[in-house]
Motif scaffolding. Structure first.
Motif, PDB file in Angstrom:
ATOM      1  N   HIS A 137       0.851  -1.191   0.000  1.00  0.00           N
ATOM      2  CA  HIS A 137       0.000   0.000   0.000  1.00  0.00           C
ATOM      3  C   HIS A 137       0.889   1.245   0.000  1.00  0.00           C
ATOM      4  O   HIS A 137       2.088   1.169   0.275  1.00  0.00           O
ATOM      5  CB  HIS A 137      -0.915   0.011   1.230  1.00  0.00           C
ATOM      6  CG  HIS A 137      -1.804  -1.182   1.298  1.00  0.00           C
ATOM      7  ND1 HIS A 137      -3.088  -1.185   0.806  1.00  0.00           N
ATOM      8  CD2 HIS A 137      -1.582  -2.433   1.801  1.00  0.00           C
ATOM      9  CE1 HIS A 137      -3.623  -2.378   0.998  1.00  0.00           C
ATOM     10  NE2 HIS A 137      -2.730  -3.152   1.607  1.00  0.00           N
ATOM     11  N   GLN A 138       0.279   2.389  -0.286  1.00  0.00           N
ATOM     12  CA  GLN A 138       1.020   3.637  -0.349  1.00  0.00           C
ATOM     13  C   GLN A 138       0.339   4.688   0.515  1.00  0.00           C
ATOM     14  O   GLN A 138      -0.862   4.946   0.374  1.00  0.00           O
ATOM     15  CB  GLN A 138       1.109   4.144  -1.788  1.00  0.00           C
ATOM     16  CG  GLN A 138       2.068   5.301  -1.996  1.00  0.00           C
ATOM     17  CD  GLN A 138       3.538   4.865  -1.963  1.00  0.00           C
ATOM     18  OE1 GLN A 138       3.844   3.697  -2.194  1.00  0.00           O
ATOM     19  NE2 GLN A 138       4.431   5.784  -1.694  1.00  0.00           N
ATOM     20  N   LEU A 139       1.103   5.275   1.425  1.00  0.00           N
ATOM     21  CA  LEU A 139       0.601   6.357   2.265  1.00  0.00           C
ATOM     22  C   LEU A 139       1.252   7.656   1.812  1.00  0.00           C
ATOM     23  O   LEU A 139       2.476   7.730   1.655  1.00  0.00           O
ATOM     24  CB  LEU A 139       0.933   6.090   3.731  1.00  0.00           C
ATOM     25  CG  LEU A 139       0.257   7.000   4.762  1.00  0.00           C
ATOM     26  CD1 LEU A 139      -1.233   6.715   4.816  1.00  0.00           C
ATOM     27  CD2 LEU A 139       0.884   6.810   6.136  1.00  0.00           C
ATOM     28  N   LYS A 140       0.445   8.687   1.584  1.00  0.00           N
ATOM     29  CA  LYS A 140       0.959  10.008   1.202  1.00  0.00           C
ATOM     30  C   LYS A 140       0.398  11.051   2.154  1.00  0.00           C
ATOM     31  O   LYS A 140      -0.719  10.910   2.641  1.00  0.00           O
ATOM     32  CB  LYS A 140       0.561  10.353  -0.239  1.00  0.00           C
ATOM     33  CG  LYS A 140       1.150   9.449  -1.298  1.00  0.00           C
ATOM     34  CD  LYS A 140       0.959  10.013  -2.693  1.00  0.00           C
ATOM     35  CE  LYS A 140      -0.499  10.223  -3.029  1.00  0.00           C
ATOM     36  NZ  LYS A 140      -0.694  10.688  -4.429  1.00  0.00           N
ATOM     37  N   TRP A 141       1.175  12.066   2.428  1.00  0.00           N
ATOM     38  CA  TRP A 141       0.661  13.160   3.258  1.00  0.00           C
ATOM     39  C   TRP A 141       1.268  14.481   2.806  1.00  0.00           C
ATOM     40  O   TRP A 141       2.388  14.553   2.296  1.00  0.00           O
ATOM     41  CB  TRP A 141       0.908  12.913   4.744  1.00  0.00           C
ATOM     42  CG  TRP A 141       2.329  12.889   5.199  1.00  0.00           C
ATOM     43  CD1 TRP A 141       3.024  13.888   5.823  1.00  0.00           C
ATOM     44  CD2 TRP A 141       3.242  11.796   5.098  1.00  0.00           C
ATOM     45  NE1 TRP A 141       4.299  13.504   6.103  1.00  0.00           N
ATOM     46  CE2 TRP A 141       4.471  12.207   5.670  1.00  0.00           C
ATOM     47  CE3 TRP A 141       3.160  10.505   4.567  1.00  0.00           C
ATOM     48  CZ2 TRP A 141       5.580  11.382   5.729  1.00  0.00           C
ATOM     49  CZ3 TRP A 141       4.263   9.681   4.618  1.00  0.00           C
ATOM     50  CH2 TRP A 141       5.456  10.128   5.206  1.00  0.00           C
ATOM     51  N   LEU A 142       0.469  15.509   2.964  1.00  0.00           N
ATOM     52  CA  LEU A 142       0.861  16.881   2.634  1.00  0.00           C
ATOM     53  C   LEU A 142       0.922  17.635   3.948  1.00  0.00           C
ATOM     54  O   LEU A 142      -0.095  17.789   4.632  1.00  0.00           O
ATOM     55  CB  LEU A 142      -0.147  17.514   1.686  1.00  0.00           C
ATOM     56  CG  LEU A 142       0.174  18.910   1.156  1.00  0.00           C
ATOM     57  CD1 LEU A 142       1.348  18.853   0.181  1.00  0.00           C
ATOM     58  CD2 LEU A 142      -1.060  19.506   0.463  1.00  0.00           C
ATOM     59  N   ASP A 143       2.119  18.067   4.345  1.00  0.00           N
ATOM     60  CA  ASP A 143       2.233  18.736   5.642  1.00  0.00           C
ATOM     61  C   ASP A 143       1.715  20.174   5.550  1.00  0.00           C
ATOM     62  O   ASP A 143       1.381  20.673   4.474  1.00  0.00           O
ATOM     63  CB  ASP A 143       3.660  18.666   6.188  1.00  0.00           C
ATOM     64  CG  ASP A 143       4.682  19.402   5.319  1.00  0.00           C
ATOM     65  OD1 ASP A 143       4.318  20.414   4.693  1.00  0.00           O
ATOM     66  OD2 ASP A 143       5.850  18.973   5.280  1.00  0.00           O
ATOM     67  N   ASN A 144       1.645  20.830   6.693  1.00  0.00           N
ATOM     68  CA  ASN A 144       1.061  22.169   6.718  1.00  0.00           C
ATOM     69  C   ASN A 144       1.990  23.240   6.152  1.00  0.00           C
ATOM     70  O   ASN A 144       1.651  24.417   6.155  1.00  0.00           O
ATOM     71  CB  ASN A 144       0.599  22.541   8.127  1.00  0.00           C
ATOM     72  CG  ASN A 144       1.707  22.374   9.156  1.00  0.00           C
ATOM     73  OD1 ASN A 144       2.886  22.274   8.816  1.00  0.00           O
ATOM     74  ND2 ASN A 144       1.311  22.354  10.425  1.00  0.00           N
ATOM     75  N   GLN A 145       3.156  22.805   5.665  1.00  0.00           N
ATOM     76  CA  GLN A 145       4.049  23.712   4.950  1.00  0.00           C
ATOM     77  C   GLN A 145       3.925  23.542   3.440  1.00  0.00           C
ATOM     78  O   GLN A 145       4.635  24.197   2.669  1.00  0.00           O
ATOM     79  CB  GLN A 145       5.507  23.461   5.373  1.00  0.00           C
ATOM     80  CG  GLN A 145       5.752  23.604   6.868  1.00  0.00           C
ATOM     81  CD  GLN A 145       5.420  24.981   7.382  1.00  0.00           C
ATOM     82  OE1 GLN A 145       5.813  25.990   6.788  1.00  0.00           O
ATOM     83  NE2 GLN A 145       4.654  25.039   8.471  1.00  0.00           N
ATOM     84  N   GLY A 146       3.050  22.604   3.023  1.00  0.00           N
ATOM     85  CA  GLY A 146       2.830  22.377   1.603  1.00  0.00           C
ATOM     86  C   GLY A 146       3.771  21.368   0.978  1.00  0.00           C
ATOM     87  O   GLY A 146       3.775  21.195  -0.243  1.00  0.00           O
ATOM     88  N   THR A 147       4.548  20.651   1.793  1.00  0.00           N
ATOM     89  CA  THR A 147       5.474  19.642   1.277  1.00  0.00           C
ATOM     90  C   THR A 147       4.805  18.277   1.262  1.00  0.00           C
ATOM     91  O   THR A 147       4.193  17.862   2.252  1.00  0.00           O
ATOM     92  CB  THR A 147       6.747  19.575   2.151  1.00  0.00           C
ATOM     93  OG1 THR A 147       7.354  20.862   2.198  1.00  0.00           O
ATOM     94  CG2 THR A 147       7.736  18.574   1.583  1.00  0.00           C
TER      95      THR A 147
END
Length: 265
Positions: free
Chosen positions: A68-78
């Motif tokens: 599976h693949q987990l992706k996240w966008l942090d609150n700095q936009g990265t």
């Protein structure tokens, strides 16, 4: 990046504590997460619900694929990504021949009752409440020896039956059942065809506990409960062969293993 072990409890952070996950990377597991406020998370490109505080959850069913693949966008936009490799599990499969047909399939006259039961349970499990009680460390809801495990399955007369999706705790009728985590009772029906006395507690974000074969419920639907609060009593109602509690955990339609959330017995 934090490298996740497929053999051990997952409790680590990624990129200066931007992402925290806890749970076992295995089939049947509930994974709980925490990200900074304002972050976004996707599992296999599907967005996950995140509480205002940054809590989220997802789960893998009994026979889930292993990659599976987990992706996240942090609150700095990265944007970040991390593959999740699950450990495959083996399950206890029992083959039994010579079982009379009436014990293998229910009679046709109860089909409408079973359909109504399933509709009520299904509706209760579609909730996507803002509660983040699921992030608590769960406790066992009842005392007693383990008499049935998640994922086991019986094959009657060559016909595979539905796998067992809970953990069974053997105890006498009237043994107390306690809330394993905070939540709200979304369903209590005293006599369903298969499961007898049935209660569902919603822990938020699609995570719920279900208790089957109860002899008595102490709290009606709509009641908010705290972890450790008395909610029901063990019984042998429905199609049960003896007095026990069948405890189940769901993430929406994904049926998960409750034993992975509590200390081993």
């Amino acid at each position: 990046m934090c490298l996740f072990s497929i053999l051990s409890f997952l409790a680590c952070s990624v990129n200066a504590s931007d992402l925290h996950l806890k749970g076992e990377l295995t089939q049947g597991s509930l994974i709980r997460g925490l990200v900074p406020e304002g972050s976004k998370v996707w599992l296999n490109d599907a967005p996950l619900k995140i509480s205002p505080e940054g809590y989220f959850a997802f789960g893998f069913g009994r026979d889930a694929k292993l990659t599976h693949q987990l992706k996240w966008l942090d609150n700095q936009g990265t944007e970040h990504s991390q593959p999740l490799e699950l450990q495959a599990r083996t399950y206890d499969i029992q083959k039994i021949e010579g079982i009379p047909g009436k014990y293998v399939s229910p009679p046709k006259e109860v089909s409408e009752r079973i359909k109504l039961d399933n509709q009520q349970v299904g509706k209760a499990r579609t909730l996507n409440a803002e509660r983040s009680d699921f992030y608590q460390d769960f406790i066992w809801p009842a005392a007693g020896p383990i008499s049935g495990v998640y994922g086991s399955q019986r094959v009657f007369n060559g016909i595979p039956k539905r796998p067992h999706f809970g953990v069974d705790v053997a105890a006498a009728t009237g043994t107390p059942v306690y809330a394993p985590a905070n939540g709200i009772v979304t369903l209590f029906v005293p006599d369903m065809y298969y499961s007898g006395g049935t209660m569902i507690i919603d822990h938020g974000h699609g995570v719920s506990s279900t208790f089957l074969h109860l002899s008595k419920g102490h709290v009606p639907a709509g009641t908010t409960v705290k972890q450790g609060e008395l909610v029901a009593e063990i019984g042998a109602t429905g199609r049960a062969t003896g007095s026990h509690l069948d405890w189940r955990i769901n993430w929406f339609k994904e049926r998960l293993d409750p034993a992975l959330l509590v200390p081993k017995r």
